[in-house]
Design a protein around this motif. Structure first.
Motif, PDB file in Angstrom:
ATOM      1  N   GLU A 192       0.820  -1.149   0.084  1.00 35.80           N
ATOM      2  CA  GLU A 192      -0.073  -0.132   0.005  1.00 35.80           C
ATOM      3  C   GLU A 192       0.905   1.243   0.083  1.00 35.80           C
ATOM      4  OE1 GLU A 192      -1.052   0.561   4.834  1.00 35.80           O
ATOM      5  OE2 GLU A 192      -1.968  -1.216   3.658  1.00 35.80           O
ATOM      6  N   ASN A 193       2.191   1.088   0.116  1.00 36.02           N
ATOM      7  CA  ASN A 193       2.959   2.337   0.224  1.00 36.02           C
ATOM      8  C   ASN A 193       3.902   2.381  -1.134  1.00 36.02           C
ATOM      9  OD1 ASN A 193       3.752   4.581   1.455  1.00 36.02           O
ATOM     10  ND2 ASN A 193       5.242   3.336   2.765  1.00 36.02           N
ATOM     11  N   GLU A 194       3.283   1.620  -2.349  1.00 34.55           N
ATOM     12  CA  GLU A 194       4.108   1.763  -3.431  1.00 34.55           C
ATOM     13  C   GLU A 194       4.102   3.239  -4.123  1.00 34.55           C
ATOM     14  OE1 GLU A 194       3.190  -1.139  -6.478  1.00 34.55           O
ATOM     15  OE2 GLU A 194       2.315  -2.319  -5.016  1.00 34.55           O
ATOM     16  N   ASP A 195       3.085   3.985  -4.119  1.00 37.07           N
ATOM     17  CA  ASP A 195       3.102   5.327  -4.750  1.00 37.07           C
ATOM     18  C   ASP A 195       3.003   6.356  -3.536  1.00 37.07           C
ATOM     19  OD1 ASP A 195       2.981   4.181  -7.328  1.00 37.07           O
ATOM     20  OD2 ASP A 195       0.677   3.874  -6.659  1.00 37.07           O
ATOM     21  N   PRO A 196       3.611   7.554  -3.729  1.00 37.75           N
ATOM     22  CA  PRO A 196       3.730   8.682  -2.955  1.00 37.75           C
ATOM     23  C   PRO A 196       2.455   9.034  -2.427  1.00 37.75           C
ATOM     24  CG  PRO A 196       4.443   9.542  -4.985  1.00 37.75           C
ATOM     25  CD  PRO A 196       4.334   7.932  -5.098  1.00 37.75           C
ATOM     26  N   PRO A 197       2.154   9.618  -1.346  1.00 39.06           N
ATOM     27  CA  PRO A 197       0.873  10.214  -0.910  1.00 39.06           C
ATOM     28  C   PRO A 197       0.453  11.492  -1.820  1.00 39.06           C
ATOM     29  CG  PRO A 197       2.280  10.266   0.830  1.00 39.06           C
ATOM     30  CD  PRO A 197       3.148   9.524  -0.168  1.00 39.06           C
ATOM     31  N   GLU A 198      -0.764  11.598  -2.107  1.00 39.13           N
ATOM     32  CA  GLU A 198      -1.111  12.727  -3.143  1.00 39.13           C
ATOM     33  C   GLU A 198      -0.772  14.023  -1.958  1.00 39.13           C
ATOM     34  OE1 GLU A 198      -2.480  13.042  -5.949  1.00 39.13           O
ATOM     35  OE2 GLU A 198      -2.156  11.031  -6.286  1.00 39.13           O
ATOM     36  N   LEU A 199      -0.103  14.985  -2.728  1.00 36.22           N
ATOM     37  CA  LEU A 199       0.087  16.260  -2.037  1.00 36.22           C
ATOM     38  C   LEU A 199      -0.721  17.457  -2.868  1.00 36.22           C
ATOM     39  CD1 LEU A 199       1.639  17.604   0.203  1.00 36.22           C
ATOM     40  CD2 LEU A 199       3.344  17.835  -1.350  1.00 36.22           C
ATOM     41  N   ASN A 224       9.198   9.959   0.943  1.00 34.90           N
ATOM     42  CA  ASN A 224      10.370  10.358   0.083  1.00 34.90           C
ATOM     43  C   ASN A 224      11.433   9.920   0.709  1.00 34.90           C
ATOM     44  OD1 ASN A 224       9.467  11.444  -2.583  1.00 34.90           O
ATOM     45  ND2 ASN A 224       8.621  13.057  -1.213  1.00 34.90           N
ATOM     46  N   GLN A 225      11.606   9.997   2.008  1.00 36.59           N
ATOM     47  CA  GLN A 225      12.754   9.339   2.749  1.00 36.59           C
ATOM     48  C   GLN A 225      12.732   7.929   2.762  1.00 36.59           C
ATOM     49  OE1 GLN A 225      12.864  10.702   6.772  1.00 36.59           O
ATOM     50  NE2 GLN A 225      14.812   9.975   7.317  1.00 36.59           N
ATOM     51  N   GLY A 226      11.666   7.451   3.054  1.00 34.42           N
ATOM     52  CA  GLY A 226      11.602   5.878   2.818  1.00 34.42           C
ATOM     53  C   GLY A 226      12.063   5.442   1.300  1.00 34.42           C
ATOM     54  N   ALA A 227      11.435   6.125   0.412  1.00 35.59           N
ATOM     55  CA  ALA A 227      11.835   5.823  -1.049  1.00 35.59           C
ATOM     56  C   ALA A 227      13.352   5.924  -1.511  1.00 35.59           C
ATOM     57  CB  ALA A 227      10.932   6.529  -1.759  1.00 35.59           C
ATOM     58  N   ARG A 228      13.886   7.002  -0.673  1.00 34.13           N
ATOM     59  CA  ARG A 228      15.230   6.933  -1.070  1.00 34.13           C
ATOM     60  C   ARG A 228      16.206   6.014  -0.545  1.00 34.13           C
ATOM     61  NH1 ARG A 228      13.881  12.583  -0.292  1.00 34.13           N
ATOM     62  NH2 ARG A 228      14.466  12.652   1.839  1.00 34.13           N
ATOM     63  N   LYS A 229      15.689   5.640   0.811  1.00 36.61           N
ATOM     64  CA  LYS A 229      16.414   4.399   1.450  1.00 36.61           C
ATOM     65  C   LYS A 229      16.489   3.199   0.502  1.00 36.61           C
ATOM     66  CE  LYS A 229      15.974   6.008   6.240  1.00 36.61           C
ATOM     67  NZ  LYS A 229      15.264   5.550   7.522  1.00 36.61           N
ATOM     68  N   HIS A 275      10.925   6.204 -11.070  1.00 31.33           N
ATOM     69  CA  HIS A 275      10.296   7.134 -10.357  1.00 31.33           C
ATOM     70  C   HIS A 275      10.037   6.648  -8.749  1.00 31.33           C
ATOM     71  CE1 HIS A 275      10.452   9.738 -13.809  1.00 31.33           C
ATOM     72  NE2 HIS A 275       9.879   9.067 -14.519  1.00 31.33           N
ATOM     73  N   THR A 276       9.822   5.366  -8.731  1.00 35.66           N
ATOM     74  CA  THR A 276       9.700   4.984  -7.206  1.00 35.66           C
ATOM     75  C   THR A 276      10.417   3.702  -7.096  1.00 35.66           C
ATOM     76  OG1 THR A 276       7.823   3.623  -8.307  1.00 35.66           O
ATOM     77  CG2 THR A 276       6.993   5.849  -7.361  1.00 35.66           C
ATOM     78  N   PRO A 277      10.476   3.222  -5.801  1.00 35.40           N
ATOM     79  CA  PRO A 277      10.930   1.784  -5.591  1.00 35.40           C
ATOM     80  C   PRO A 277      10.169   0.842  -6.315  1.00 35.40           C
ATOM     81  CG  PRO A 277      11.091   3.087  -3.576  1.00 35.40           C
ATOM     82  CD  PRO A 277      10.159   4.010  -4.810  1.00 35.40           C
ATOM     83  N   ALA A 278       8.846   0.771  -6.430  1.00 34.77           N
ATOM     84  CA  ALA A 278       8.159  -0.236  -6.897  1.00 34.77           C
ATOM     85  C   ALA A 278       8.455  -0.358  -8.599  1.00 34.77           C
ATOM     86  CB  ALA A 278       6.614   0.002  -6.643  1.00 34.77           C
ATOM     87  N   GLU A 279       8.712   0.640  -8.928  1.00 29.48           N
ATOM     88  CA  GLU A 279       9.145   0.799 -10.593  1.00 29.48           C
ATOM     89  C   GLU A 279      10.626   0.179 -10.829  1.00 29.48           C
ATOM     90  OE1 GLU A 279       9.791   3.863 -14.321  1.00 29.48           O
ATOM     91  OE2 GLU A 279       8.856   4.540 -12.472  1.00 29.48           O
TER      92      GLU A 279
END
Length: 80
Positions: free
Chosen positions: A17-24, A41-46, A67-71
């Protein structure tokens, strides 16, 4: 890598459920929304860092533009 990400609590960044960044929102974002976005973003960078140091130099090209860790994860899955 799967076990490592699960142990660190970051598996949801590649398959969950955390694959995509939250809507801002472009305007009037709340402090909670901004914090959620920054935390993601911090988690994705890790996760991207851990993935990049875990693959060979010849494989980096397959994940560096993700663009994302999932990708990035899907790019690696498709290779194998």
């Amino acid at each position: 890598m799967t076990n490592f990400l699960m142990r660190k609590g970051f598996w949801d960044y590649v398959e969950g459920e955390n694959e995509d960044p939250p809507e801002l929102p472009k305007e009037n974002a709340t402090a909670v929304q901004i914090k959620a976005f920054k935390d993601w973003n911090q988690g994705a960078r890790k996760v991207m860092y851990w993935l990049s140091v875990s693959v060979t130099d010849t494989m980096i090209g397959h994940i560096q533009d993700a663009h994302t860790p999932a990708e990035a994860w899907q790019n690696l899955v498709q290779m194998f």
